[in-house]
Structure formats: structure tokens, C-alpha cells
Design an enzyme around this catalytic site. Structure first.
Site, PDB file in Angstrom:
ATOM      1  N   HIS A  24       7.164  32.149  57.442  1.00 54.51           N
ATOM      2  CA  HIS A  24       6.999  30.714  57.189  1.00 54.51           C
ATOM      3  C   HIS A  24       5.614  30.494  56.596  1.00 54.51           C
ATOM      4  O   HIS A  24       4.620  30.354  57.325  1.00 54.51           O
ATOM      5  CB  HIS A  24       7.184  29.939  58.506  1.00 54.51           C
ATOM      6  CG  HIS A  24       7.283  28.455  58.307  1.00 54.51           C
ATOM      7  ND1 HIS A  24       8.314  27.714  58.822  1.00 54.51           N
ATOM      8  CD2 HIS A  24       6.489  27.581  57.640  1.00 54.51           C
ATOM      9  CE1 HIS A  24       8.152  26.434  58.489  1.00 54.51           C
ATOM     10  NE2 HIS A  24       7.043  26.338  57.784  1.00 54.51           N
ATOM     11  N   HIS A  26       3.783  28.495  53.192  1.00 56.62           N
ATOM     12  CA  HIS A  26       3.910  27.643  52.000  1.00 56.62           C
ATOM     13  C   HIS A  26       2.926  28.079  50.920  1.00 56.62           C
ATOM     14  O   HIS A  26       1.722  28.155  51.180  1.00 56.62           O
ATOM     15  CB  HIS A  26       3.642  26.184  52.365  1.00 56.62           C
ATOM     16  CG  HIS A  26       4.658  25.596  53.285  1.00 56.62           C
ATOM     17  ND1 HIS A  26       5.718  24.850  52.846  1.00 56.62           N
ATOM     18  CD2 HIS A  26       4.801  25.680  54.638  1.00 56.62           C
ATOM     19  CE1 HIS A  26       6.460  24.471  53.876  1.00 56.62           C
ATOM     20  NE2 HIS A  26       5.925  24.964  54.988  1.00 56.62           N
ATOM     21  N   ASP A  28       1.890  26.396  48.281  1.00 55.34           N
ATOM     22  CA  ASP A  28       0.921  25.358  47.915  1.00 55.34           C
ATOM     23  C   ASP A  28      -0.009  24.985  49.065  1.00 55.34           C
ATOM     24  O   ASP A  28      -0.897  24.149  48.898  1.00 55.34           O
ATOM     25  CB  ASP A  28       1.639  24.108  47.369  1.00 55.34           C
ATOM     26  CG  ASP A  28       2.857  23.716  48.188  1.00 55.34           C
ATOM     27  OD1 ASP A  28       3.316  24.523  49.016  1.00 55.34           O
ATOM     28  OD2 ASP A  28       3.347  22.583  48.022  1.00 55.34           O
ATOM     29  N   GLY A 182       8.946  18.631  54.312  1.00 49.88           N
ATOM     30  CA  GLY A 182       8.506  17.238  54.131  1.00 49.88           C
ATOM     31  C   GLY A 182       8.578  16.450  55.423  1.00 49.88           C
ATOM     32  O   GLY A 182       8.751  17.008  56.511  1.00 49.88           O
ATOM     33  N   HIS A 209      12.903  23.094  58.419  1.00 53.66           N
ATOM     34  CA  HIS A 209      11.846  22.562  59.282  1.00 53.66           C
ATOM     35  C   HIS A 209      12.492  21.565  60.247  1.00 53.66           C
ATOM     36  O   HIS A 209      13.040  20.553  59.792  1.00 53.66           O
ATOM     37  CB  HIS A 209      10.829  21.772  58.454  1.00 53.66           C
ATOM     38  CG  HIS A 209       9.856  22.612  57.691  1.00 53.66           C
ATOM     39  ND1 HIS A 209      10.190  23.322  56.573  1.00 53.66           N
ATOM     40  CD2 HIS A 209       8.533  22.837  57.902  1.00 53.66           C
ATOM     41  CE1 HIS A 209       9.119  23.942  56.125  1.00 53.66           C
ATOM     42  NE2 HIS A 209       8.101  23.672  56.904  1.00 53.66           N
ATOM     43  N   GLU A 212       9.657  19.544  64.696  1.00 49.91           N
ATOM     44  CA  GLU A 212       8.193  19.568  64.549  1.00 49.91           C
ATOM     45  C   GLU A 212       7.667  18.136  64.741  1.00 49.91           C
ATOM     46  O   GLU A 212       6.780  17.907  65.552  1.00 49.91           O
ATOM     47  CB  GLU A 212       7.833  20.099  63.151  1.00 49.91           C
ATOM     48  CG  GLU A 212       6.346  20.208  62.868  1.00 49.91           C
ATOM     49  CD  GLU A 212       6.058  20.552  61.400  1.00 49.91           C
ATOM     50  OE1 GLU A 212       6.946  20.369  60.554  1.00 49.91           O
ATOM     51  OE2 GLU A 212       4.929  20.967  61.105  1.00 49.91           O
ATOM     52  N   ASP A 290       2.310  29.218  58.381  1.00 47.91           N
ATOM     53  CA  ASP A 290       2.590  27.898  57.797  1.00 47.91           C
ATOM     54  C   ASP A 290       1.756  27.724  56.525  1.00 47.91           C
ATOM     55  O   ASP A 290       2.306  27.723  55.437  1.00 47.91           O
ATOM     56  CB  ASP A 290       2.341  26.749  58.781  1.00 47.91           C
ATOM     57  CG  ASP A 290       3.232  25.538  58.498  1.00 47.91           C
ATOM     58  OD1 ASP A 290       4.115  25.651  57.625  1.00 47.91           O
ATOM     59  OD2 ASP A 290       3.070  24.491  59.148  1.00 47.91           O
TER      60      ASP A 290
HETATM   61 ZN   LIG Z   1       6.173  24.542  57.089  1.00 50.15          ZN
END
Ligand SMILES: [Zn+2]
Length: 373
Positions: A24, A26, A28, A182, A209, A212, A290
Site C-alpha cells: 500500500h 501511493h 504521488d 479518496g 481503502h 479508515e 501509505d
Molecule cells: Zn492509501
């Protein structure tokens, strides 16, 4: 669960050296700050700061946020410099390189291609550029990578469907899964059901996701309405005993990201995180970053955080490591071979470090290297 094995000291050096996965992560959210500054200079892009400390502050690296939505604001900054093929190729390579340097042997990178169309790139160019960067890293380092394409919860279901079509087009060409990222609150996954139906009809892996910034209903929907094979975070799964047991019984992996969960206030503190509870129940927990930049973390940091907080021993660390490799979206045969290989590597590393620790304890019985974080 294995028996406690407390005579082995879990040090940063050991955790750094052990083979690890990151499922997991990202793209960006995991750039090098120096690269953001260089790309902005090359392309004449305005940033909120002009130096490394200022940029770290602007992307709130490691800082607490008000909530998940506040945390996600930093992506607006990083995405500004990720609007060309060369920038996407570069950051994908560098991310994999940073992972390889801490002995990550399997890395799944995820991102939302729709956020990279501002410079006029086509969606297929956006995906190919990232695949090219990951491919260059695989040829340079001893690691395997996979790409997960994200739809965005707070965008329209039509957009998600378009992105799902993109994932289908790149299946077996580096794309290994589809995700929904998102703002979770007020944006239920089932609104994007058509996208997931297309993904499932094409036998593509799904991770979402969930749990969370919203409760177990969100996880339930991810699994039962959208067919998720893994859950991103799952922090609030503990609120439903029934669903918890389902997740445990079906060996649904949880992609846990400890430091990020504290920053987005998914949990009030590390001590309040259900990680130990999940581990003791035998859930398939995995540890992940993450966002290496926005959260200011590494896989090593995440393991050390868990090891220190919950006094994990060497066998528990191994169990978590194996969970990570078992849960990758790789073909079964390849996954089995990779898992066997990292288990051997881990056992050899323990032997080597144990010998070093024994030698050191004979020399200086009291002044030992303490567990560090
Ligand atoms: Zn994430």
C-alpha cells in the site's frame, strides 16, 4: 501464533536488512522532496516553498492533520509536478529505488491516473510512463513490482468506470489491481459498482481503502458489494465482531499503515491502534507505508513502530513479513517461490544477527544495543 522469542533484539539494522514488502504505497505521496523541487524548476511550476525544509512543511511530512480530507490536500502539491511522462517515469523509478534500498523485495505502487491529465497526457501514456519507471527499477534492483490503478471515491461513477476500463486494458501488462481511494466519508464505494463489476468480470484483483475514515459498513460494502480481495487500512474493522471474523476466516489481508492512521486520526494514538488485537486474532495483517513522503515514513519505520509499541518478537515479525508476501497480487506460483526465498533469507539473517548479538553480549554483558526506532 509462534511462541515468544525474547532473547533476540529487534534493532533498526535488522529490520532494515530483512526482506519486506509494501502493498500500500501511493506514487504521488512518495516522492523525494528534492525531485519535486527539481521538476518544478525544469517545468516552471509554482510551489508553496522553494527549499527542502519548506517543501517538507508544505506537504506536512509526518505532521498530524485534521482528518483524512486535510491529509489528502498535500497531493494537490505533488500532482502539480507529475503531469509529464518523464516526471512520472522518474518518480516511479525513484520510489522503487528507495524501497529496494531498504530491502523491499515486492512493491505494489498505486495512483490515480485521472489526476495526471492536466498537462494534456492521455490516460494510457500516464500508465505506461509509470510502468516504464517500475520496469527500469526491476532491471536495476532485486525487487518485483506491480501497479494498482485507483479510482477516486469523490469523483463521478462514470470517471471510475473509465479508469476501470484503463485497468482492464493494462491487465497482464504490469497492472495487478484496482483500488478506490479518496475521501471515504459521504462517498460510499457502492456508488462505483459498475466500475467494480467491470473489474471483476475481467478477473482483476481488487483492494479498496475502507474503514479508515468510516466505520465497518464501509468495509462490508468493499467486500460484499465491490468484491474487494484486500482492505486498505481496515482500522475500524474492530467495531464489528461479526465482520472481523469473516475477514479472519476468509484470510482477507489488511493493508495496515500505522503512522498514516495516526496522522489522519483514524486512531487517536498508536497505543489505540487495533494492530496487536488483529495480530493476536490471527488476521492477515501486513505493514505498509501509505505515503513515504507525506507520512514521512519507510517500511523499516513502520515495522519498528509496531515492534516497539507491541514488543513484537522475531517470530512475530516473520509472520507479518510472510503475510505481506502471501497477500501480493502476484500469480500464485511466483508468489510461493518469492515467499520461500524471503523466508530463507530471513532465517539466515536471524542467525547472522544472533551470532553478532551473542558475541557482543559475551564481550560486554550489560552495554548492549538497545532496540531503536
Ligand atoms: Zn492509501
Amino acid at each position: 501464533m509462534p511462541q515468544r522469542n525474547e532473547d533476540f533484539k529487534i534493532t533498526r539494522e535488522f529490520v532494515h536488512a530483512m526482506p519486506k514488502s509494501d502493498l500500500h504505497c501511493h506514487l504521488d505521496g512518495s516522492l523525494r522532496v528534492e525531485t519535486i523541487l527539481e521538476l518544478a524548476k525544469e517545468e516552471g511550476i509554482d510551489l508553496p516553498a522553494a527549499d527542502v525544509p519548506g517543501m517538507r512543511e508544505a506537504v506536512h511530512a509526518g505532521k498530524l492533520c485534521d482528518d483524512l480530507v486535510d491529509y489528502l490536500k498535500a497531493f494537490d502539491i505533488t500532482c502539480r509536478v507529475l503531469q509529464t511522462q518523464s516526471a512520472l517515469e522518474r518518480v516511479a523509478f525513484e520510489l522503487a529505488e528507495d524501497a529496494a534500498r531498504e530491502n523491499v523485495k515486492y512493491l505494489e505502487v498505486r495512483y490515480a491516473p485521472i489526476l495526471h491529465t492536466l498537462g494534456g497526457l492521455r490516460l494510457d501514456q500516464i500508465v505506461q510512463a509509470v510502468l516504464d519507471g517500475l520496469d527500469r527499477a526491476e532491471r536495476t534492483y532485486d525487487l518485483r513490482t506491480g501497479l494498482i490503478i485507483c479510482g477516486i471515491r469523490n469523483m463521478t461513477p462514470e470517471t471510475s468506470l473509465r479508469i476501470a476500463e484503463l485497468a482492464v486494458a493494462f491487465k497482464n501488462r504490469g497492472v495487478v489491481g484496482f483500488d478506490l481511494a479518496g475521501a471515504e466519508y459521504d462517498h460510499p464505494a457502492k456508488a462505483h459498482r459498475d466500475a467494480f463489476q467491470l473489474i471483476r468480470n475481467n478477473n482483476i484483483n481488487v483492494t479498496i481503502h475502507a474503514g479508515e475514515a468510516y466505520g465497518p459498513e464501509s468495509i462490508h460494502q468493499a467486500i460484499h458489494a465491490c468484491g474487494s480481495h484486500r482492505i486498505g487500512h481496515g482500522t475500524r474493522l474492530k467495531e464489528s465482531g461479526d465482520l472481523l471474523n469473516f475477514v479472519a476466516d476468509h484470510r482477507i489481508p489488511l493493508e495496515i499503515c500505522l503512522k498514516s492512521n495516526i496522522q489522519t486520526r483514524a486512531v487517536p494514538s498508536l497505543a489505540a491502534h487495533p494492530f496487536r488485537f488483529y495480530l493476536d486474532l490471527g488476521l492477515r495483517v501486513t505493514l505498509n507505508t501509505d505515503n513515504r513522503l507525506i507520512t514521512d515514513t519507510t517500511v523499516t519505520d513502520e515495522y519498528l513502530l509496531a515492534a516497539k509499541q507491541w514488543s513484537l518478537d522475531v517470530d512475530e515479525l516473520k509472520w507479518i513479513m510472510v503475510n505481506g508476501f502471501k497477500s501480493g497480487f502476484l500469480p500464485f506460483r511466483e508468489k510461493t517461490l518469492l515467499t520461500r526465498r524471503v523466508v530463507t533469507e530471513y532465517d539466515e539473517l536471524v542467525q547472522k544477527f544472533r551470532a553478532k548479538q551473542n558475541a557482543a553480549s559475551k564481550k560486554a554483558p550489560k552495554a548492549q544495543d538497545q532496540p531503536s526506532a
